[in-house]
Design an enzyme around this catalytic site. Sequence first.
Site, PDB file in Angstrom:
ATOM      1  N   MET A  71       0.340  10.131 -13.445  1.00 23.63           N
ATOM      2  CA  MET A  71       0.768   9.435 -12.240  1.00 23.63           C
ATOM      3  C   MET A  71       1.243  10.399 -11.152  1.00 23.63           C
ATOM      4  O   MET A  71       1.432  10.004 -10.005  1.00 23.63           O
ATOM      5  CB  MET A  71       1.931   8.466 -12.555  1.00 23.63           C
ATOM      6  CG  MET A  71       1.603   7.412 -13.610  1.00 23.63           C
ATOM      7  SD  MET A  71       0.409   6.187 -13.056  1.00 23.63           S
ATOM      8  CE  MET A  71      -1.013   6.677 -14.044  1.00 23.63           C
ATOM      9  N   ILE A  74       0.912  14.293  -4.880  1.00 24.88           N
ATOM     10  CA  ILE A  74       1.448  14.193  -3.516  1.00 24.88           C
ATOM     11  C   ILE A  74       0.830  12.934  -2.930  1.00 24.88           C
ATOM     12  O   ILE A  74      -0.374  12.881  -2.649  1.00 24.88           O
ATOM     13  CB  ILE A  74       1.081  15.427  -2.681  1.00 24.88           C
ATOM     14  CG1 ILE A  74       1.783  16.665  -3.232  1.00 24.88           C
ATOM     15  CG2 ILE A  74       1.465  15.212  -1.210  1.00 24.88           C
ATOM     16  CD1 ILE A  74       1.399  17.959  -2.548  1.00 24.88           C
ATOM     17  N   SER A 112      -6.602   5.765  -6.142  1.00 24.03           N
ATOM     18  CA  SER A 112      -5.937   5.044  -5.056  1.00 24.03           C
ATOM     19  C   SER A 112      -6.922   4.225  -4.247  1.00 24.03           C
ATOM     20  O   SER A 112      -8.092   4.614  -4.072  1.00 24.03           O
ATOM     21  CB  SER A 112      -5.232   6.033  -4.125  1.00 24.03           C
ATOM     22  OG  SER A 112      -4.719   5.378  -2.976  1.00 24.03           O
ATOM     23  N   TYR A 141      -4.747  12.550   1.649  1.00 22.81           N
ATOM     24  CA  TYR A 141      -4.374  12.006   0.346  1.00 22.81           C
ATOM     25  C   TYR A 141      -5.534  11.218  -0.270  1.00 22.81           C
ATOM     26  O   TYR A 141      -5.921  11.442  -1.423  1.00 22.81           O
ATOM     27  CB  TYR A 141      -3.142  11.117   0.479  1.00 22.81           C
ATOM     28  CG  TYR A 141      -2.909  10.218  -0.702  1.00 22.81           C
ATOM     29  CD1 TYR A 141      -2.517  10.736  -1.930  1.00 22.81           C
ATOM     30  CD2 TYR A 141      -3.090   8.830  -0.594  1.00 22.81           C
ATOM     31  CE1 TYR A 141      -2.324   9.907  -3.035  1.00 22.81           C
ATOM     32  CE2 TYR A 141      -2.894   7.994  -1.684  1.00 22.81           C
ATOM     33  CZ  TYR A 141      -2.508   8.543  -2.897  1.00 22.81           C
ATOM     34  OH  TYR A 141      -2.325   7.727  -3.982  1.00 22.81           O
ATOM     35  N   LYS A 182      11.294   7.102  -2.025  1.00 21.77           N
ATOM     36  CA  LYS A 182      10.020   7.395  -1.389  1.00 21.77           C
ATOM     37  C   LYS A 182      10.090   7.569   0.130  1.00 21.77           C
ATOM     38  O   LYS A 182       9.089   7.904   0.760  1.00 21.77           O
ATOM     39  CB  LYS A 182       8.997   6.315  -1.744  1.00 21.77           C
ATOM     40  CG  LYS A 182       8.588   6.338  -3.220  1.00 21.77           C
ATOM     41  CD  LYS A 182       7.690   5.175  -3.590  1.00 21.77           C
ATOM     42  CE  LYS A 182       6.359   5.182  -2.899  1.00 21.77           C
ATOM     43  NZ  LYS A 182       5.497   6.298  -3.356  1.00 21.77           N
ATOM     44  N   SER A 207      -1.684  -5.077  16.020  1.00 19.23           N
ATOM     45  CA  SER A 207      -3.024  -4.726  15.552  1.00 19.23           C
ATOM     46  C   SER A 207      -3.670  -3.714  16.495  1.00 19.23           C
ATOM     47  O   SER A 207      -3.542  -3.837  17.719  1.00 19.23           O
ATOM     48  CB  SER A 207      -3.890  -5.979  15.466  1.00 19.23           C
ATOM     49  OG  SER A 207      -5.234  -5.635  15.213  1.00 19.23           O
TER      50      SER A 207
END
Length: 326
Positions: A71, A74, A112, A141, A182, A207
């Site tokens: 798990m 970064i 992810s 990421y 976090k 938006s």
Amino acid sequence: MIVITGGAGFIGSYLQGKLRSRGEETVVSDWLGEAGKWRNLQRHAPLEIIPPESLESFLEENPSVTAIFHMGAISTTTATDGDLVWQSNVELSQKLWTWCARHGVRFIYASSAATYGAASRPEEFSDAPDRLDELHPLNLYGWSKHAFDQWVMHQLQKKAKAPPQWVGLKFFNVYGPNEYHKGAMISVVKGKYDEVRSGAPLRLFRSDVPGLPDGMQARDFIWVGDVVDVMLWLLDNSGVNGLFNCGTGVARTYLDLAHAVCDAAGVVRNVEFVDMPEKLRGQYQSYTCADMRRLKAAGYSRPFMSLEDGVAKYIKDYLSTPCPYY
């Protein structure tokens, strides 16, 4: 013995608690740091906490390891140090895969939903292996997670030795206890609850997609307990292998989420819209929805918690209590 990298973090510590409640011997590889991450483990300490830089030597000295839940990463979507992200999210994952393959150890790792990039239609969130090269992540990421997924597929295609069980899970928008360290990457549920407690209106980004009304950005929000249930099911079903989505299969709007937070907190619904920060424009996913058909076809049949029930559980059982940790 089961090793959990990132085991003092959000999802890792919840998994750690569930494994300990099942009587499993667990070792966590993580840094506790100074942000209070130790509290994530206060109710279920592991046998050992291994610094990540010592993990390889620990593994070589402990042949009793039967599974690794990887798990650690970064996970900041605004990360910019490409070399550090590659080293942490790709190279370490490759080393752990190779070690598990060599020693016959099961390997379950975190991918992810960020790998899907600007996908905006349900059919674009397919986790089928033959669709992998069609994905275009929006940030460093997401690209690092995608790069490792592609590396895994390359290993399989060239028939290199693989772990006896391997699974990659593409986590969608996870929320729940033990995420408090976090910072800016904390879930929207926790952020909106903090706004409610301060008495301020709940703020949502306007938006930036033409034709999409404010508040109608939609994500697949999933309760952390459901995510961990999937991982425990995989542990109990060693014959299941593959890359799978891990969401609810239902997209809910940010306005839905804001209203659920207000309702669970017992306050009048009060939402205002603010401009999206410049650094997020062009990197912000306005829609995510996991295609869960492949995981269901593999045998997973448990229902997922609705957004309203999950938010209510998070607020009433954790956020509004003296000890909000699992």
